[in-house]
Design an enzyme around this catalytic site. Structure first.
Site, short mmCIF file in Angstrom:
data_model
loop_
_atom_site.label_atom_id
_atom_site.label_comp_id
_atom_site.label_asym_id
_atom_site.label_seq_id
_atom_site.Cartn_x
_atom_site.Cartn_y
_atom_site.Cartn_z
N LEU A 204 28.81 39.83 89.06
CA LEU A 204 29.00 38.82 90.10
C LEU A 204 29.80 39.40 91.27
O LEU A 204 29.62 39.00 92.42
CB LEU A 204 29.74 37.61 89.52
N THR A 257 34.25 33.42 91.63
CA THR A 257 34.13 34.88 91.54
C THR A 257 35.10 35.52 92.53
O THR A 257 35.81 36.47 92.18
CB THR A 257 32.67 35.32 91.82
N HIS A 260 38.68 35.18 91.30
CA HIS A 260 38.90 36.14 90.23
C HIS A 260 39.08 37.56 90.80
O HIS A 260 40.05 38.26 90.45
CB HIS A 260 37.68 36.09 89.29
N GLU A 261 38.19 37.98 91.69
CA GLU A 261 38.27 39.35 92.20
C GLU A 261 39.51 39.56 93.05
O GLU A 261 40.12 40.63 93.01
CB GLU A 261 37.00 39.70 93.00
N HIS A 264 42.33 40.41 90.84
CA HIS A 264 42.40 41.86 90.53
C HIS A 264 42.99 42.63 91.71
O HIS A 264 43.86 43.49 91.53
CB HIS A 264 41.01 42.43 90.28
N ASP A 318 32.42 28.83 86.45
CA ASP A 318 33.27 28.40 87.57
C ASP A 318 33.89 27.02 87.35
O ASP A 318 35.06 26.79 87.66
CB ASP A 318 32.44 28.36 88.87
N1 ARG Z 1 33.72 40.69 87.71
C1 ARG Z 1 33.36 39.55 86.95
C2 ARG Z 1 31.89 39.65 86.64
O1 ARG Z 1 31.15 40.15 87.48
C3 ARG Z 1 33.64 38.27 87.69
C4 ARG Z 1 33.67 37.08 86.82
C5 ARG Z 1 33.95 35.84 87.61
N2 ARG Z 1 33.75 34.64 86.83
C6 ARG Z 1 33.26 33.50 87.33
N3 ARG Z 1 33.15 32.43 86.58
N4 ARG Z 1 32.92 33.38 88.57
O2 ARG Z 1 31.46 39.24 85.58
ZN ZN Z 2 37.29 40.87 86.40
#
Ligand code: ARG
Ligand code: ZN
Ligand code: CA
Length: 354
Positions: A204, A257, A260-261, A264, A318
């Protein structure tokens, strides 16, 4: 620079009067220095000996005040954002050449999630749930000082339909980012791309960690300035609740997403520590978990505790995420104080966003 003042008061008297005078003096001193940020005071009492009823009490008051150019505690950090929209010659609103409205919807989600905003998806009532006190703003000026046609947006024809996934040695890292990044001491760089291929539970997005934060669990070298920032698949960017963006892909359609990023990018690790029960994310208030959680598994139990599947740093859908914790906030604060490129972002807000 931190200013320090010490006031030392020495009294010889009987206990009762000492405490009374001491308290009185303390109140007066607090009045005098009430514009100082932090006041700590202590009494130190020492008996001289049995025969002497007298006491010696030392009252030590120390005050510190931080200079204005240092981020004051509890002040919201404002981060200017540039979104490089990577397309292949499509019209605006078609495919990966996403609209300003879609970008705006993502910024709104970030400001709900990072502020734990009431009456939004970003609110929670978790006892360790934190308001991260960070806000994101679309930059209004380019690095050369020109007013942007669309705030926060840099449209780039990348000359290809799909961008292969993976973090190392791929054209996003080797070619696209170095050719398009804006000074990462001034902007958070976000690239939206068409990752291509299957669009189920695929990649994602991904992020570059900060450098030299001093935090456990992070390398001192997070990566180059020219690749610093986050990359998000355009179908997972923004929120389908905030506009008519029907191609945004459910269940990753609420902008998490990017939340979350950026987590990081600000030094957070995955909630399960990318391992089993013996590793964690260096946060005490996020229970150990044996693996990532997918979907929306309420009451998921591993490593002798319920997993915090609602944490933004898990892999849940999400709609099931709404929490950053106090310890996660403290990691992010450390990054914003220490990491060379991150700590300057705050100072550039005025120049780039008004
Ligand atoms: N880097 C993670 C992936 O690509 C991001 C996950 C984000 N989760 C979400 N529910 N948007 O899997
Ligand atoms: Zn991650
Ligand atoms: Ca933990």
């Amino acid at each position: 620079m931190i200013k320090q003042h010490f006031l030392l008061i020495d009294f010889f008297s009987y206990l009762q009067s000492i405490m009374n005078i001491g308290q009185g003096v303390l109140i007066i001193l607090k009045q005098i220095i009430k514009n100082e940020e932090h006041i700590s005071s202590r009494f130190y009492c020492i008996f001289f000996g049995k025969a002497i009823i007298g006491l010696s009490c030392l009252m030590l008051i120390s005050c510190t005040k931080e200079d204005e150019n240092i981020t004051a505690p509890n002040e919201t950090i404002k981060i200017p954002v540039i979104v490089h929209i990577i397309h292949n010659g499509e019209e605006i609103g078609e495919g990966p050449n996403i609209t300003f409205e879609q970008v705006k919807s993502q910024i709104e989600v970030l400001n709900e999630d990072y502020r734990k905003k009431e009456y939004t998806n970003g609110f929670n009532i978790n006892s360790v749930g934190a308001d991260m006190e960070i806000m994101f703003f679309l930059a209004e000026y380019s690095p050369s000082g020109n007013k942007l046609a669309e705030a926060g947006i840099d449209r780039v024809n990348g000359g290809r339909q799909e961008w292969p996934k993976g973090i190392l040695r791929n054209p996003i890292e080797t070619t696209l980012k170095p050719a398009t990044f804006w000074d990462p001491t001034k902007y958070l760089n976000i690239w939206t791309v068409n990752f291509g291929g299957f669009t189920g539970r695929d990649l994602l997005g991904y992020a570059q960690f900060p450098s030299n934060s001093g935090l456990a669990g992070l390398n001192s070298d997070g990566g180059l300035a020219e690749t610093d920032g986050v990359v998000i698949g355009y179908k997972y960017f923004g929120s389908s609740q905030k506009g008519d963006f029907d191609y945004i892909f459910s269940p990753f359609n609420l902008g998490r997403t990017c939340t979350h990023e950026i987590g990081h990018w600000l030094g957070l690790r995955h909630i399960w520590g990318d391992g089993e029960c013996d590793v964690d994310d260096y946060c005490y208030d996020t229970p150990n978990a044996s693996e990532p959680s997918y979907g929306c598994l309420q009451n998921k139990y591993s490593c002798r505790s319920y997993d915090m599947i609602e944490n933004y740093m898990d892999y849940s859908d999400d709609a099931c995420m709404n929490t950053f914790t106090i310890d996660q906030k403290s990691r992010i604060t450390t990054v914003l104080n220490n990491s060379p490129r991150r700590k300057n972002l705050y100072n550039n807000y005025k120049e780039l966003v008004q």
